[in-house]
Design an enzyme around this catalytic site. Structure first.
Site, short mmCIF file in Angstrom:
data_model
loop_
_atom_site.label_atom_id
_atom_site.label_comp_id
_atom_site.label_asym_id
_atom_site.label_seq_id
_atom_site.Cartn_x
_atom_site.Cartn_y
_atom_site.Cartn_z
N GLY A 36 0.83 -1.21 0.00
CA GLY A 36 0.00 0.00 0.00
C GLY A 36 0.85 1.24 0.00
N GLY A 132 -7.90 -6.31 3.79
CA GLY A 132 -8.95 -7.18 3.26
C GLY A 132 -10.16 -6.38 2.84
N TYR A 268 1.62 -12.43 -7.43
CA TYR A 268 2.07 -11.06 -7.65
C TYR A 268 2.25 -10.22 -6.39
CZ TYR A 268 1.53 -6.05 -8.69
OH TYR A 268 1.68 -4.70 -8.72
P1 AMP Z 1 -2.37 -4.59 -17.10
O1 AMP Z 1 -1.39 -3.64 -17.68
O2 AMP Z 1 -3.65 -3.91 -16.70
O3 AMP Z 1 -2.59 -5.82 -17.91
O4 AMP Z 1 -1.77 -5.07 -15.70
C1 AMP Z 1 -0.87 -6.11 -15.65
C2 AMP Z 1 0.36 -5.70 -14.92
O5 AMP Z 1 0.02 -5.10 -13.66
C3 AMP Z 1 1.23 -6.90 -14.63
O6 AMP Z 1 2.57 -6.53 -14.97
C4 AMP Z 1 1.08 -7.14 -13.15
O7 AMP Z 1 2.33 -7.43 -12.56
C5 AMP Z 1 0.52 -5.87 -12.58
N1 AMP Z 1 -0.64 -6.09 -11.69
C6 AMP Z 1 -1.43 -7.15 -11.62
N2 AMP Z 1 -2.40 -6.99 -10.70
C7 AMP Z 1 -2.23 -5.78 -10.16
C8 AMP Z 1 -2.91 -5.02 -9.15
N3 AMP Z 1 -3.96 -5.51 -8.52
N4 AMP Z 1 -2.45 -3.78 -8.86
C9 AMP Z 1 -1.38 -3.28 -9.51
N5 AMP Z 1 -0.71 -3.95 -10.46
C10 AMP Z 1 -1.11 -5.18 -10.80
#
Ligand code: AMP
Length: 502
Positions: A36, A132, A268
């Protein structure tokens, strides 16, 4: 985006019985910063009955706590007391603390929502830090408001405080816990105790450690390493630990249900140096990469990660297939926060400011690019384009988790399912859309196998749509209550930007 729905990706930390409680919590929060980045806070207290001291603000841990804030949290009297000779340097230090880092991408990104929350009610002072998402928050809030509760914030965590303050529950923590549903790993401070608890499914992590005879609670064990605490054990799903002058005791107020730990923590969210359910996160990610290579092999010259999230999986993938591993993307670690209004130009910069490609490493090569997940597809599309521009001969995308098709109601921030690229399209269509020669996702069984843990111990809802805790009707209406509207912008500009930047 449903802006009424709070989503927290938070970290919590607590110390009981240490004269450096404030500093330990401050450092603990540094280790949890990845959970966060929007606000941070610490509440401290001394011996039973002493005044709680709270400091919270928007920003990173390094920005929120300055020297004087930490001195105050330690319990140092004001300078005027020293001037009057009423205080000396060996003032009694605060020995209890709870801390919180918060990330929310909704309109509720305001200082009032920063945690730990603190109240002074008939039961005394109580402070709480929550990681959560309560799924019955809207219903409980409506019920409480009908009975006259006045909410100060728009976060679901405040509901726990109101329930505790209700005389009908006798302020009994265990009674209160039976009323909340969803994902909650919580640290709480009362006049005499520190209480830590995990929901019966154990969606989010929470671990117990010890340092110099003092108890420490943390979202992730990487914080123990930093402060020098010894890991004792994970708090069990459904367990409440109550730490007081007479030591620690454990309660189990919930009915037994199957564990449902969030798989995305391994994929992740958690830090690679953390150990959750006895398994190191980096090891799981490397295994995921190996398994992905077994399931979706490809002939290529190099394997490159999207740093940092794809690092371990890319390494495992390369090792499994005996393909050279290269770190062709260079990450800029010094971006911090920017408060520019989103526009197309800014979005494009944002995708590029974080990573730059070493062109000569990929020119004329068949490249496998590995990332942990594809959510909207923004990151992957930019990386594929970048690789093509630098002359990569082939670009094969490999993703170390299955396609994300469903919403998370338990605390991970994913966009509206309609914006999840895999919710709308087949992998083949996604490869075409992103401009890749091929795409390969890890299978659900392969992902589970990579953890070495039993199949029925996870929440896989974002992959398979099976929600361990049902989502009550109207859950999404939380949090403003009835017709009230947030004064905050629907989506904070920085959330919009950083959602893209990960
Ligand atoms: P996107 O560009 O929207 O497809 O997001 C995918 C990328 O964001 C990947 O490189 C992930 O490592 C990262 N990612 C996945 N989930 C989250 C999340 N909840 N918050 C921030 N980054 C994320």
């Amino acid at each position: 985006m449903n802006h009424h729905k709070p989503k927290h990706e938070c970290g919590v930390f607590a110390v009981f019985g240490h004269t450096n409680a404030a500093e330990l919590t401050y450092y603990g929060l540094f280790a949890l910063q990845h959970r966060g980045q929007e606000s941070a806070g610490i509440v401290t207290a001394g011996k039973s009955g002493s005044q709680f001291i709270r400091h919270v603000d928007m920003g990173l841990v390094s920005q929120v706590f300055k020297g004087p804030d930490l001195e105050r949290l330690k319990g140092r009297p004001p300078e005027s007391e020293f001037a009057k000779g009423r205080a000396t340097e060996d003032y009694p230090k605060n020995t209890r603390a709870i801390g919180h880092v918060r990330y929310s991408t909704t309109g509720s990104s305001t200082l009032t929502n920063a945690q730990p929350l603190m109240v002074d009610c008939a039961r005394g002072q109580i402070a709480i830090g929550h990681n959560g998402n309560l799924v019955n928050a809207a219903l409980l809030r409506e019920e409480l408001e009908d009975k006259g509760s006045i909410f100060q914030t728009t976060v679901d965590s405040e509901i726990i405080l109101h329930l505790l303050a209700q005389p009908s529950d006798g302020g009994n923590v265990l009674n209160v816990l039976r009323r909340i549903q969803g994902a909650f790993s919580v640290v709480m401070m009362t006049e005499t105790e520190i209480i830590g608890f995990r929901d019966p499914h154990g969606f989010r992590p929470l671990s117990l450690g010890m340092l110099d005879g003092a108890y420490v609670l943390t979202s992730e064990t990487c914080a123990f390493d930093l402060v020098g605490a010894k890991f004792i054990r994970d708090i069990e799903p459904g367990e409440v630990v109550i730490i007081g002058e007479n030591g620690i005791r454990s309660e189990r107020p919930f009915d037994d249900v199957r564990p449902a730990f969030c798989m995305f923590e391994y994929v992740y969210f958690a830090r690679p140096d953390s150990i959750i359910s006895g398994v190191n996160v980096a090891r799981v990610r490397t295994e995921m990469g190996r398994q992905l290579a077994i399931e979706t092999p490809v002939e290529a010259d190099i394997v490159i990660p999207v740093p940092d999230s794809g690092n371990y999986a890319a390494f495992g993938f390369a090792e499994q297939l005996g393909i050279r591993f290269e770190q062709a993307f260079v990450r800029n670690h010094y971006i911090g926060r920017t408060f520019l209004q989103p526009s197309q130009l800014i979005r494009d910069f944002n995708v590029r400011v974080k990573l730059n490609l070493i062109g000569e490493m990929v020119r004329g090569k068949r490249v496998v690019v590995v990332d942990d997940s594809i959510v909207r597809g923004t990151t992957a599309m930019a990386r594929v384009k970048n690789l093509r521009e630098c002359g990569a001969k082939e670009v094969h995308l490999r993703v170390s988790c299955p396609p994300h098709r469903h919403a998370c109601h338990y605390g991970i921030d994913f966009p509206d399912p309609k914006k999840l690229i895999a919710n709308q399209h087949t992998p083949e269509a996604i490869a075409g859309y992103l401009g890749a020669d091929s795409i390969g996702y890890l299978s659900v069984p392969g992902m589970i196998k990579s953890t070495g843990l039993p199949a029925n111990s996870f929440c896989l809802a974002c992959f398979n749509g099976e929600y361990p805790v049902p989502i009550p009707e109207g859950a999404g209406k939380f949090v403003m209550g009835k017709e009230r509207k947030s004064l905050a912008p629907e989506v904070s500009p920085q959330a919009e930007l950083f959602g893209k930047l990960k």
